[in-house]
Design a protein around this motif. Structure first.
Motif, PDB file in Angstrom:
ATOM      1  N   ARG A  40       0.843  -1.203   0.000  1.00 31.91           N
ATOM      2  CA  ARG A  40       0.000   0.000   0.000  1.00 31.91           C
ATOM      3  C   ARG A  40       0.877   1.251   0.000  1.00 31.91           C
ATOM      4  NH1 ARG A  40      -5.220   1.451   0.324  1.00 31.91           N
ATOM      5  NH2 ARG A  40      -6.066  -0.620   0.710  1.00 31.91           N
ATOM      6  N   GLN A  41       1.962   1.247   0.777  1.00 33.07           N
ATOM      7  CA  GLN A  41       2.852   2.404   0.838  1.00 33.07           C
ATOM      8  C   GLN A  41       3.552   2.623  -0.496  1.00 33.07           C
ATOM      9  OE1 GLN A  41       3.204   4.666   3.505  1.00 33.07           O
ATOM     10  NE2 GLN A  41       4.112   5.782   1.793  1.00 33.07           N
ATOM     11  N   LEU A  42       4.007   1.548  -1.124  1.00 38.00           N
ATOM     12  CA  LEU A  42       4.672   1.682  -2.423  1.00 38.00           C
ATOM     13  C   LEU A  42       3.718   2.215  -3.487  1.00 38.00           C
ATOM     14  CD1 LEU A  42       6.806  -1.564  -2.336  1.00 38.00           C
ATOM     15  CD2 LEU A  42       7.702   0.780  -2.482  1.00 38.00           C
ATOM     16  N   VAL A  43       2.487   1.751  -3.470  1.00 39.10           N
ATOM     17  CA  VAL A  43       1.484   2.247  -4.423  1.00 39.10           C
ATOM     18  C   VAL A  43       1.244   3.740  -4.176  1.00 39.10           C
ATOM     19  CG1 VAL A  43      -0.966   2.101  -5.042  1.00 39.10           C
ATOM     20  CG2 VAL A  43       0.422   0.024  -4.919  1.00 39.10           C
ATOM     21  N   ALA A  44       1.137   4.135  -2.916  1.00 40.62           N
ATOM     22  CA  ALA A  44       0.941   5.555  -2.599  1.00 40.62           C
ATOM     23  C   ALA A  44       2.154   6.382  -3.024  1.00 40.62           C
ATOM     24  CB  ALA A  44       0.681   5.724  -1.097  1.00 40.62           C
ATOM     25  N   ASP A  45       3.354   5.840  -2.806  1.00 40.48           N
ATOM     26  CA  ASP A  45       4.583   6.557  -3.164  1.00 40.48           C
ATOM     27  C   ASP A  45       4.747   6.733  -4.673  1.00 40.48           C
ATOM     28  OD1 ASP A  45       5.222   6.693  -0.472  1.00 40.48           O
ATOM     29  OD2 ASP A  45       6.757   5.117  -0.563  1.00 40.48           O
ATOM     30  N   ALA A  46       4.096   5.868  -5.450  1.00 45.82           N
ATOM     31  CA  ALA A  46       4.256   5.935  -6.906  1.00 45.82           C
ATOM     32  C   ALA A  46       3.684   7.210  -7.498  1.00 45.82           C
ATOM     33  CB  ALA A  46       3.616   4.716  -7.564  1.00 45.82           C
ATOM     34  N   GLY A  47       2.675   7.780  -6.850  1.00 48.77           N
ATOM     35  CA  GLY A  47       2.094   9.030  -7.329  1.00 48.77           C
ATOM     36  C   GLY A  47       1.768   8.984  -8.809  1.00 48.77           C
ATOM     37  N   PRO A  48       2.271   9.963  -9.572  1.00 50.45           N
ATOM     38  CA  PRO A  48       1.936  10.026 -11.000  1.00 50.45           C
ATOM     39  C   PRO A  48       2.576   8.915 -11.834  1.00 50.45           C
ATOM     40  CG  PRO A  48       3.584  11.673 -10.470  1.00 50.45           C
ATOM     41  CD  PRO A  48       3.141  11.068  -9.160  1.00 50.45           C
ATOM     42  N   HIS A  49       3.453   8.130 -11.228  1.00 55.63           N
ATOM     43  CA  HIS A  49       4.145   7.062 -11.955  1.00 55.63           C
ATOM     44  C   HIS A  49       3.475   5.700 -11.752  1.00 55.63           C
ATOM     45  CE1 HIS A  49       7.264   9.958 -12.741  1.00 55.63           C
ATOM     46  NE2 HIS A  49       7.405  10.172 -11.450  1.00 55.63           N
ATOM     47  N   LEU A  50       2.329   5.668 -11.090  1.00 58.18           N
ATOM     48  CA  LEU A  50       1.651   4.423 -10.730  1.00 58.18           C
ATOM     49  C   LEU A  50       1.409   3.517 -11.928  1.00 58.18           C
ATOM     50  CD1 LEU A  50       0.230   2.861  -8.410  1.00 58.18           C
ATOM     51  CD2 LEU A  50      -1.864   4.054  -9.076  1.00 58.18           C
ATOM     52  N   ARG A  51       1.000   4.089 -13.047  1.00 62.30           N
ATOM     53  CA  ARG A  51       0.622   3.291 -14.219  1.00 62.30           C
ATOM     54  C   ARG A  51       1.681   3.319 -15.330  1.00 62.30           C
ATOM     55  NH1 ARG A  51      -4.927   2.627 -13.049  1.00 62.30           N
ATOM     56  NH2 ARG A  51      -5.627   4.229 -11.610  1.00 62.30           N
ATOM     57  N   THR A  52       2.835   3.898 -15.047  1.00 64.46           N
ATOM     58  CA  THR A  52       3.890   4.027 -16.044  1.00 64.46           C
ATOM     59  C   THR A  52       4.726   2.757 -16.089  1.00 64.46           C
ATOM     60  OG1 THR A  52       4.000   6.404 -15.596  1.00 64.46           O
ATOM     61  CG2 THR A  52       5.850   5.423 -16.801  1.00 64.46           C
ATOM     62  N   ARG A  53       4.860   2.214 -17.278  1.00 65.56           N
ATOM     63  CA  ARG A  53       5.699   1.025 -17.475  1.00 65.56           C
ATOM     64  C   ARG A  53       7.136   1.490 -17.709  1.00 65.56           C
ATOM     65  NH1 ARG A  53       0.945  -0.913 -21.021  1.00 65.56           N
ATOM     66  NH2 ARG A  53      -0.196  -2.190 -19.519  1.00 65.56           N
ATOM     67  N   PRO A  54       8.097   0.838 -17.092  1.00 60.95           N
ATOM     68  CA  PRO A  54       9.481   1.268 -17.258  1.00 60.95           C
ATOM     69  C   PRO A  54      10.034   1.006 -18.657  1.00 60.95           C
ATOM     70  CG  PRO A  54       9.383  -0.717 -15.938  1.00 60.95           C
ATOM     71  CD  PRO A  54       7.964  -0.272 -16.155  1.00 60.95           C
ATOM     72  N   ALA A  55       9.469   0.034 -19.345  1.00 59.63           N
ATOM     73  CA  ALA A  55       9.880  -0.299 -20.720  1.00 59.63           C
ATOM     74  C   ALA A  55       8.779  -1.154 -21.334  1.00 59.63           C
ATOM     75  CB  ALA A  55      11.209  -1.054 -20.709  1.00 59.63           C
ATOM     76  N   ALA A  56       8.799  -1.250 -22.632  1.00 59.54           N
ATOM     77  CA  ALA A  56       7.813  -2.090 -23.326  1.00 59.54           C
ATOM     78  C   ALA A  56       7.912  -3.522 -22.806  1.00 59.54           C
ATOM     79  CB  ALA A  56       8.068  -2.056 -24.828  1.00 59.54           C
ATOM     80  N   GLY A  57       6.763  -4.120 -22.543  1.00 61.17           N
ATOM     81  CA  GLY A  57       6.724  -5.500 -22.072  1.00 61.17           C
ATOM     82  C   GLY A  57       6.958  -5.672 -20.586  1.00 61.17           C
ATOM     83  N   GLU A  58       7.148  -4.581 -19.874  1.00 57.21           N
ATOM     84  CA  GLU A  58       7.339  -4.650 -18.424  1.00 57.21           C
ATOM     85  C   GLU A  58       6.120  -4.070 -17.723  1.00 57.21           C
ATOM     86  OE1 GLU A  58      11.078  -3.062 -17.189  1.00 57.21           O
ATOM     87  OE2 GLU A  58      12.201  -4.418 -18.497  1.00 57.21           O
ATOM     88  N   TRP A  59       5.914  -4.495 -16.502  1.00 60.47           N
ATOM     89  CA  TRP A  59       4.733  -4.077 -15.746  1.00 60.47           C
ATOM     90  C   TRP A  59       4.971  -2.783 -14.985  1.00 60.47           C
ATOM     91  CZ3 TRP A  59       3.744  -9.454 -13.136  1.00 60.47           C
ATOM     92  CH2 TRP A  59       3.095 -10.297 -14.039  1.00 60.47           C
ATOM     93  N   ARG A 168       9.897  -1.560  -6.226  1.00 55.27           N
ATOM     94  CA  ARG A 168      10.863  -0.490  -5.922  1.00 55.27           C
ATOM     95  C   ARG A 168      11.748  -0.191  -7.129  1.00 55.27           C
ATOM     96  NH1 ARG A 168      11.179  -3.878  -1.376  1.00 55.27           N
ATOM     97  NH2 ARG A 168       9.941  -3.032   0.337  1.00 55.27           N
ATOM     98  N   GLN A 169      12.217  -1.250  -7.796  1.00 56.78           N
ATOM     99  CA  GLN A 169      13.058  -1.069  -8.987  1.00 56.78           C
ATOM    100  C   GLN A 169      12.281  -0.380 -10.111  1.00 56.78           C
ATOM    101  OE1 GLN A 169      15.181  -4.547 -10.374  1.00 56.78           O
ATOM    102  NE2 GLN A 169      15.292  -5.366  -8.306  1.00 56.78           N
ATOM    103  N   THR A 170      11.046  -0.791 -10.296  1.00 54.84           N
ATOM    104  CA  THR A 170      10.204  -0.202 -11.338  1.00 54.84           C
ATOM    105  C   THR A 170       9.978   1.274 -11.069  1.00 54.84           C
ATOM    106  OG1 THR A 170       9.152  -2.304 -11.850  1.00 54.84           O
ATOM    107  CG2 THR A 170       7.901  -0.307 -12.397  1.00 54.84           C
ATOM    108  N   LEU A 171       9.653   1.594  -9.845  1.00 49.24           N
ATOM    109  CA  LEU A 171       9.417   2.992  -9.485  1.00 49.24           C
ATOM    110  C   LEU A 171      10.687   3.825  -9.682  1.00 49.24           C
ATOM    111  CD1 LEU A 171       7.396   5.035  -8.569  1.00 49.24           C
ATOM    112  CD2 LEU A 171       7.796   4.319  -6.202  1.00 49.24           C
ATOM    113  N   ALA A 172      11.826   3.290  -9.280  1.00 51.06           N
ATOM    114  CA  ALA A 172      13.091   4.004  -9.488  1.00 51.06           C
ATOM    115  C   ALA A 172      13.359   4.208 -10.974  1.00 51.06           C
ATOM    116  CB  ALA A 172      14.241   3.234  -8.835  1.00 51.06           C
ATOM    117  N   ALA A 173      13.067   3.194 -11.765  1.00 51.87           N
ATOM    118  CA  ALA A 173      13.320   3.284 -13.211  1.00 51.87           C
ATOM    119  C   ALA A 173      12.425   4.322 -13.872  1.00 51.87           C
ATOM    120  CB  ALA A 173      13.128   1.914 -13.865  1.00 51.87           C
ATOM    121  N   VAL A 174      11.143   4.334 -13.542  1.00 50.30           N
ATOM    122  CA  VAL A 174      10.257   5.300 -14.199  1.00 50.30           C
ATOM    123  C   VAL A 174      10.545   6.716 -13.708  1.00 50.30           C
ATOM    124  CG1 VAL A 174       8.469   3.613 -14.751  1.00 50.30           C
ATOM    125  CG2 VAL A 174       8.287   4.916 -12.623  1.00 50.30           C
ATOM    126  N   ARG A 175      10.950   6.852 -12.476  1.00 50.62           N
ATOM    127  CA  ARG A 175      11.336   8.186 -11.991  1.00 50.62           C
ATOM    128  C   ARG A 175      12.605   8.662 -12.680  1.00 50.62           C
ATOM    129  NH1 ARG A 175       9.925   7.188  -5.641  1.00 50.62           N
ATOM    130  NH2 ARG A 175       7.773   7.956  -5.736  1.00 50.62           N
TER     131      ARG A 175
END
Length: 192
Positions: A40-59, A168-175
């Protein structure tokens, strides 16, 4: 990181060993009890990046959360099959197909997290009241072979840790990408 469902010899050990490695010596019930708040905390921390995929084919973060929810639903059913039936067949599922067909990236985060929290709580209570004899009961996974209730429970805890790290890795990558830096998260690739 890639986790395959089978090792080079066709056995299940690589997938199981990887998830058990994530768990290490930690208590799987404690790990699982901590996951809902962490997710829940990670989802909240994602903010505007919640639905952003870090690369094609990744979640995205939300798709990863949806996968954790799917795993809880599936494994909760497995627990019950193993407890109630003698050596039941345990069906795998295609995680990518579920993430796509169930459109996790379009979901309201709370519509994923609230049921997850309820299911996790119920499954932890089921585990707590199971006996040592019940925890040794076996289900026959169609890809990995025999898995006890105990092993299934420990694998899910390792799965939690793997995917929380992946979030965490995904969020870091999209940021980083949003800030102009290249990067992408590694992603588990398996047929569950």
């Amino acid at each position: 990181m890639t986790i395959d469902a089978t090792d080079a010899a066709g056995g299940p050990s690589a997938y199981q060993a990887e998830l058990l490695g994530w768990l290490g010596g930690r208590n799987p019930a404690d790990v699982q009890a901590a996951t809902p708040a962490a997710l829940r905390q990670l989802v909240a921390d994602a903010g505007p990046h919640l639905r952003t995929r870090p690369a094609a084919g990744e979640w995205s973060v939300l798709e990863l959360a949806g996968h954790i929810v799917d795993a809880e639903l599936v494994v909760g059913g497995r627990y019950r099959w193993i407890l109630a039936h003698d050596r039941p067949a345990i069906m795998p599922y295609d995680q990518d197909l579920w993430a796509s067909a169930l459109r996790h990236n379009d979901a309201d985060p709370d519509e994923l997290l609230a049921p997850f929290e309820a299911m996790r709580s119920a499954n932890l209570r089921l585990w707590a009241r199971s006996t040592a004899v019940e925890r040794a009961r076996i289900g026959m996974h169609q890809e990995r072979g025999p898995e006890s209730l105990d092993l299934t429970f420990r694998l899910l805890a390792g799965h939690d840790l793997f995917h929380l790290d992946q979030v965490r890795q995904t969020l870091a990558a999209v940021r980083a990408r949003a800030g102009g830096s290249p990067g992408h998260a590694a992603r588990e690739k398996e047929t569950r």
